[in-house]
Design a protein around this motif. Structure first.
Motif, PDB file in Angstrom:
ATOM      1  N   TYR A   1     -17.845 114.981 -18.221  1.00  0.00           N
ATOM      2  CA  TYR A   1     -17.904 114.330 -16.915  1.00  0.00           C
ATOM      3  C   TYR A   1     -17.181 115.158 -15.853  1.00  0.00           C
ATOM      4  O   TYR A   1     -17.712 115.397 -14.758  1.00  0.00           O
ATOM      5  CB  TYR A   1     -17.291 112.926 -16.983  1.00  0.00           C
ATOM      6  CG  TYR A   1     -17.140 112.286 -15.620  1.00  0.00           C
ATOM      7  CD1 TYR A   1     -18.250 111.818 -14.930  1.00  0.00           C
ATOM      8  CD2 TYR A   1     -15.892 112.199 -15.010  1.00  0.00           C
ATOM      9  CE1 TYR A   1     -18.126 111.251 -13.676  1.00  0.00           C
ATOM     10  CE2 TYR A   1     -15.757 111.636 -13.742  1.00  0.00           C
ATOM     11  CZ  TYR A   1     -16.871 111.163 -13.085  1.00  0.00           C
ATOM     12  OH  TYR A   1     -16.745 110.631 -11.836  1.00  0.00           O
ATOM     13  N   VAL A   2     -15.964 115.594 -16.150  1.00  0.00           N
ATOM     14  CA  VAL A   2     -15.171 116.344 -15.168  1.00  0.00           C
ATOM     15  C   VAL A   2     -15.866 117.638 -14.779  1.00  0.00           C
ATOM     16  O   VAL A   2     -15.974 117.980 -13.590  1.00  0.00           O
ATOM     17  CB  VAL A   2     -13.764 116.635 -15.724  1.00  0.00           C
ATOM     18  CG1 VAL A   2     -13.008 117.583 -14.793  1.00  0.00           C
ATOM     19  CG2 VAL A   2     -12.973 115.340 -15.890  1.00  0.00           C
ATOM     20  N   LEU A   3     -16.362 118.380 -15.760  1.00  0.00           N
ATOM     21  CA  LEU A   3     -16.988 119.676 -15.476  1.00  0.00           C
ATOM     22  C   LEU A   3     -18.267 119.518 -14.657  1.00  0.00           C
ATOM     23  O   LEU A   3     -18.480 120.236 -13.677  1.00  0.00           O
ATOM     24  CB  LEU A   3     -17.293 120.400 -16.792  1.00  0.00           C
ATOM     25  CG  LEU A   3     -16.078 120.946 -17.561  1.00  0.00           C
ATOM     26  CD1 LEU A   3     -16.516 121.532 -18.900  1.00  0.00           C
ATOM     27  CD2 LEU A   3     -15.345 122.014 -16.740  1.00  0.00           C
ATOM     28  N   VAL A   4     -19.124 118.582 -15.046  1.00  0.00           N
ATOM     29  CA  VAL A   4     -20.394 118.403 -14.336  1.00  0.00           C
ATOM     30  C   VAL A   4     -20.140 117.847 -12.937  1.00  0.00           C
ATOM     31  O   VAL A   4     -20.797 118.248 -11.971  1.00  0.00           O
ATOM     32  CB  VAL A   4     -21.340 117.488 -15.134  1.00  0.00           C
ATOM     33  CG1 VAL A   4     -22.618 117.209 -14.344  1.00  0.00           C
ATOM     34  CG2 VAL A   4     -21.679 118.119 -16.472  1.00  0.00           C
TER      35      VAL A   4
ATOM     36  N   LEU B   1     -29.793 120.482  -6.579  1.00  0.00           N
ATOM     37  CA  LEU B   1     -29.044 120.803  -7.791  1.00  0.00           C
ATOM     38  C   LEU B   1     -27.869 119.845  -7.972  1.00  0.00           C
ATOM     39  O   LEU B   1     -27.608 119.366  -9.078  1.00  0.00           O
ATOM     40  CB  LEU B   1     -28.537 122.246  -7.728  1.00  0.00           C
ATOM     41  CG  LEU B   1     -27.637 122.699  -8.895  1.00  0.00           C
ATOM     42  CD1 LEU B   1     -28.390 122.591 -10.217  1.00  0.00           C
ATOM     43  CD2 LEU B   1     -27.144 124.125  -8.657  1.00  0.00           C
ATOM     44  N   SER B   2     -27.160 119.579  -6.878  1.00  0.00           N
ATOM     45  CA  SER B   2     -26.027 118.652  -6.938  1.00  0.00           C
ATOM     46  C   SER B   2     -26.461 117.290  -7.463  1.00  0.00           C
ATOM     47  O   SER B   2     -25.799 116.708  -8.342  1.00  0.00           O
ATOM     48  CB  SER B   2     -25.404 118.503  -5.553  1.00  0.00           C
ATOM     49  OG  SER B   2     -24.356 117.556  -5.562  1.00  0.00           O
ATOM     50  N   GLY B   3     -27.560 116.775  -6.944  1.00  0.00           N
ATOM     51  CA  GLY B   3     -28.043 115.477  -7.379  1.00  0.00           C
ATOM     52  C   GLY B   3     -28.543 115.485  -8.806  1.00  0.00           C
ATOM     53  O   GLY B   3     -28.246 114.566  -9.586  1.00  0.00           O
TER      54      GLY B   3
ATOM     55  N   ILE C   1     -27.357 113.084 -11.930  1.00  0.00           N
ATOM     56  CA  ILE C   1     -28.353 112.213 -12.561  1.00  0.00           C
ATOM     57  C   ILE C   1     -28.479 112.547 -14.043  1.00  0.00           C
ATOM     58  O   ILE C   1     -28.509 111.651 -14.899  1.00  0.00           O
ATOM     59  CB  ILE C   1     -29.716 112.355 -11.859  1.00  0.00           C
ATOM     60  CG1 ILE C   1     -29.631 111.801 -10.432  1.00  0.00           C
ATOM     61  CG2 ILE C   1     -30.802 111.617 -12.637  1.00  0.00           C
ATOM     62  CD1 ILE C   1     -30.866 112.083  -9.597  1.00  0.00           C
ATOM     63  N   GLY C   2     -28.529 113.838 -14.362  1.00  0.00           N
ATOM     64  CA  GLY C   2     -28.594 114.253 -15.761  1.00  0.00           C
ATOM     65  C   GLY C   2     -27.361 113.814 -16.538  1.00  0.00           C
ATOM     66  O   GLY C   2     -27.464 113.362 -17.691  1.00  0.00           O
ATOM     67  N   LEU C   3     -26.184 113.940 -15.926  1.00  0.00           N
ATOM     68  CA  LEU C   3     -24.944 113.505 -16.564  1.00  0.00           C
ATOM     69  C   LEU C   3     -24.982 112.007 -16.844  1.00  0.00           C
ATOM     70  O   LEU C   3     -24.608 111.545 -17.933  1.00  0.00           O
ATOM     71  CB  LEU C   3     -23.759 113.839 -15.658  1.00  0.00           C
ATOM     72  CG  LEU C   3     -22.391 113.295 -16.078  1.00  0.00           C
ATOM     73  CD1 LEU C   3     -21.941 113.932 -17.387  1.00  0.00           C
ATOM     74  CD2 LEU C   3     -21.357 113.527 -14.976  1.00  0.00           C
TER      75      LEU C   3
ATOM     76  N   VAL D   1     -22.590 106.801 -11.472  1.00  0.00           N
ATOM     77  CA  VAL D   1     -22.744 108.266 -11.455  1.00  0.00           C
ATOM     78  C   VAL D   1     -24.181 108.639 -11.095  1.00  0.00           C
ATOM     79  O   VAL D   1     -24.417 109.542 -10.291  1.00  0.00           O
ATOM     80  CB  VAL D   1     -22.340 108.862 -12.815  1.00  0.00           C
ATOM     81  CG1 VAL D   1     -22.501 110.384 -12.800  1.00  0.00           C
ATOM     82  CG2 VAL D   1     -20.899 108.492 -13.161  1.00  0.00           C
ATOM     83  N   GLY D   2     -25.140 107.930 -11.678  1.00  0.00           N
ATOM     84  CA  GLY D   2     -26.538 108.211 -11.353  1.00  0.00           C
ATOM     85  C   GLY D   2     -26.863 107.905  -9.900  1.00  0.00           C
ATOM     86  O   GLY D   2     -27.610 108.640  -9.253  1.00  0.00           O
ATOM     87  N   GLY D   3     -26.279 106.831  -9.368  1.00  0.00           N
ATOM     88  CA  GLY D   3     -26.480 106.503  -7.960  1.00  0.00           C
ATOM     89  C   GLY D   3     -25.938 107.576  -7.038  1.00  0.00           C
ATOM     90  O   GLY D   3     -26.572 107.909  -6.016  1.00  0.00           O
ATOM     91  N   GLN D   4     -24.785 108.118  -7.368  1.00  0.00           N
ATOM     92  CA  GLN D   4     -24.242 109.231  -6.580  1.00  0.00           C
ATOM     93  C   GLN D   4     -25.193 110.422  -6.614  1.00  0.00           C
ATOM     94  O   GLN D   4     -25.402 111.090  -5.602  1.00  0.00           O
ATOM     95  CB  GLN D   4     -22.886 109.643  -7.140  1.00  0.00           C
ATOM     96  CG  GLN D   4     -21.779 108.633  -6.947  1.00  0.00           C
ATOM     97  CD  GLN D   4     -20.531 109.021  -7.707  1.00  0.00           C
ATOM     98  OE1 GLN D   4     -20.000 110.123  -7.543  1.00  0.00           O
ATOM     99  NE2 GLN D   4     -20.050 108.132  -8.559  1.00  0.00           N
ATOM    100  N   GLY D   5     -25.768 110.666  -7.793  1.00  0.00           N
ATOM    101  CA  GLY D   5     -26.712 111.772  -7.912  1.00  0.00           C
ATOM    102  C   GLY D   5     -27.930 111.577  -7.033  1.00  0.00           C
ATOM    103  O   GLY D   5     -28.396 112.518  -6.367  1.00  0.00           O
ATOM    104  N   VAL D   6     -28.454 110.352  -6.999  1.00  0.00           N
ATOM    105  CA  VAL D   6     -29.594 110.047  -6.133  1.00  0.00           C
ATOM    106  C   VAL D   6     -29.236 110.316  -4.678  1.00  0.00           C
ATOM    107  O   VAL D   6     -30.016 110.905  -3.917  1.00  0.00           O
ATOM    108  CB  VAL D   6     -30.037 108.585  -6.330  1.00  0.00           C
ATOM    109  CG1 VAL D   6     -31.058 108.184  -5.270  1.00  0.00           C
ATOM    110  CG2 VAL D   6     -30.629 108.396  -7.720  1.00  0.00           C
TER     111      VAL D   6
END
Length: 434
Positions: A14-17, A32-34, A38-40, A67-72
């Motif tokens: 989690y920390v690294l990704v 890429l950031s998102g 999302i993958g994490l 975490v997925g919402g942040q990625g979106v």
């Protein structure tokens, strides 16, 4: 205690990704950031769901949503989205770490023990009585509101009439019907014998639970009712077939689409609000994206614009609202809401925690929620089936943690209070006379 290697793999990943996503965002590699986040989120969701043996494991749901919402949001598919302040990144990080620490507090066993429900005709009859009582209360409150406001939202021709269909105090009773489908699942599971008479007994009350949110134009209440029942069903039943999962998900999508069409939104108006970079994006997709992404952007607006904290007043709003103090002393709740646009009002679950106490508030509230989530899992016993309603509600709140400030919303506490009353009623056993 849990294997240390697994601990470091989970937290280290989690920390690294998360850090890599932050760097990608700084470099304007938003896709890429998102994708990284999302993958994490998907990886950790699958990881913890497998360990727990269920798709409705609480931390798995929270991870996918938060975490997925942040990625979106990090995808930045809308033109009005901007890069987050570094403090916002730290705040989101603290929320997840705090929740995980609370959830792992004293955790020795990762596998959820689910024994199903006892067949108990006495408890089933009590649950059936609660179902009918909630249905009658909802219908009564609905007609009181209808008499006061003078129109039915779904027939008014206005997409925004739902917000005007409101009578203080009474409105909470109108939507207590959303608990009925989940209670019906418990009723079916607790019945010692099942027949068509019991099905007929359930149909009118469940019709109320569907019809009232629909005619009031509330997509959220209807989705909550259906989703809540689905979560309760999934946590009680150890093995849920993929076919049934597909049917449940398809039903949720159909309900969402039907309600979106019934509210008669002006698509041109919505597109002017959403400002998607791809001009031809269907409204159903753009609306779903904004409903997830913009909540995090609203949080960022607060972080950048907040001049002073409110020191607990926003988190105490349910108390002020339910006691009527907000009407007597309106200054108690007169705080500005920081948003990207006036039309986009949804927030995150931790918006008010930061508003009140900053980073410390975020961490403490998320830590407490993690502890409560863990306690709920350890309390899934067979003696009182209503405990599954508490679990189901927590699953919904964590699974939609990107959406709104659940625990500073009076409606949430009304539902929890009603559930608590039902819990006591169903679990009460009269002591035999000596």
């Amino acid at each position: 205690m849990r294997n240390r290697n697994n601990f470091f793999i989970e937290y280290g990943t989690y920390v690294l990704v998360y850090f890599a996503s932050y760097i990608a965002s700084l470099a304007d590699f938003h896709l890429l950031s998102g994708i990284l986040l999302i993958g994490l989120a998907v990886y950790l969701f699958v990881h913890w769901s497998r360990q727990a043996g269920t798709l409705v494991e609480l931390r798995a749901l929270f991870t996918l949503a938060w975490v997925g919402g942040q990625g979106v949001s990090c995808l930045q598919l809308s033109r009005f989205q901007t890069d987050w302040n570094y403090l916002t990144w730290i705040a989101f990080f603290l929320v997840y770490v705090g929740f995980s620490m609370g959830y792992d507090w004293g955790l020795k066993e990762r596998k959820m023990e689910r024994k199903g429900l006892n067949k108990d005709g006495h408890q089933a009859r009590k649950i059936g009585g609660c179902i009918q009582a909630l249905a009658m209360l909802s219908v009564l409150c609905f007609f009181i509101e209808l008499k006061q406001v003078g129109f039915v939202p779904v027939l008014s021709g206005s997409a925004y009439s739902y917000s005007a269909f409101y009578v203080a105090g009474i409105h909470y009773g109108t939507f207590c019907c959303v608990l009925i489908p989940a209670l019906s699942v418990l009723f079916i599971e607790a019945c010692d014998a099942w027949n068509w008479r019991k099905l007929i007994f359930l149909l009118p009350a469940n019709a109320v639970a569907i019809v009232i949110p629909y005619i009031c134009g509330s997509r959220f209440q209807l989705l909550f009712a259906v989703g809540f029942a689905a979560v309760v069903y999934m946590i009680i039943n150890k093995k849920v077939k993929i076919k049934r999962m597909g049917i449940l998900l398809g039903l949720l999508v159909l309900v969402y689409v039907a309600l979106t069409l019934s509210r008669d939104y002006d698509q041109g108006y919505l597109n002017s609000i959403f400002e998607m970079k791809q001009e031809n994006t269907p409204v159903l997709i753009s609306q779903t994206y904004i409903y997830i992404a913009n909540n995090f952007d609203n949080f960022n607006c607060m972080v950048e614009q907040l001049a002073e904290h409110s020191w607990g007043l926003r988190l105490l709003y349910p108390f002020f609202a339910l006691t009527g103090l907000s009407l007597v002393f309106p200054e108690l709740t007169a705080f500005p809401v920081f948003q990207t646009k006036p039309e986009l009002t949804t927030l995150t679950m931790f918006y008010d925690a930061y508003y009140d106490f900053g980073m410390i508030g975020l961490f403490v509230v998320s830590l407490i929620l993690g502890i409560l989530a863990r306690i709920l899992i350890t309390r899934l016993k067979r003696d009182n089936p209503v405990i599954y309603l508490f679990y189901g509600q927590m699953a919904i709140y964590l699974g939609l943690s990107f959406f709104t400030t659940w625990f500073s919303n009076p409606t949430t506490w009304i539902w929890l209070i009603i559930t608590g009353i039902i819990y006591v009623f169903v679990g009460y056993k009269r002591k035999p006379l000596k």
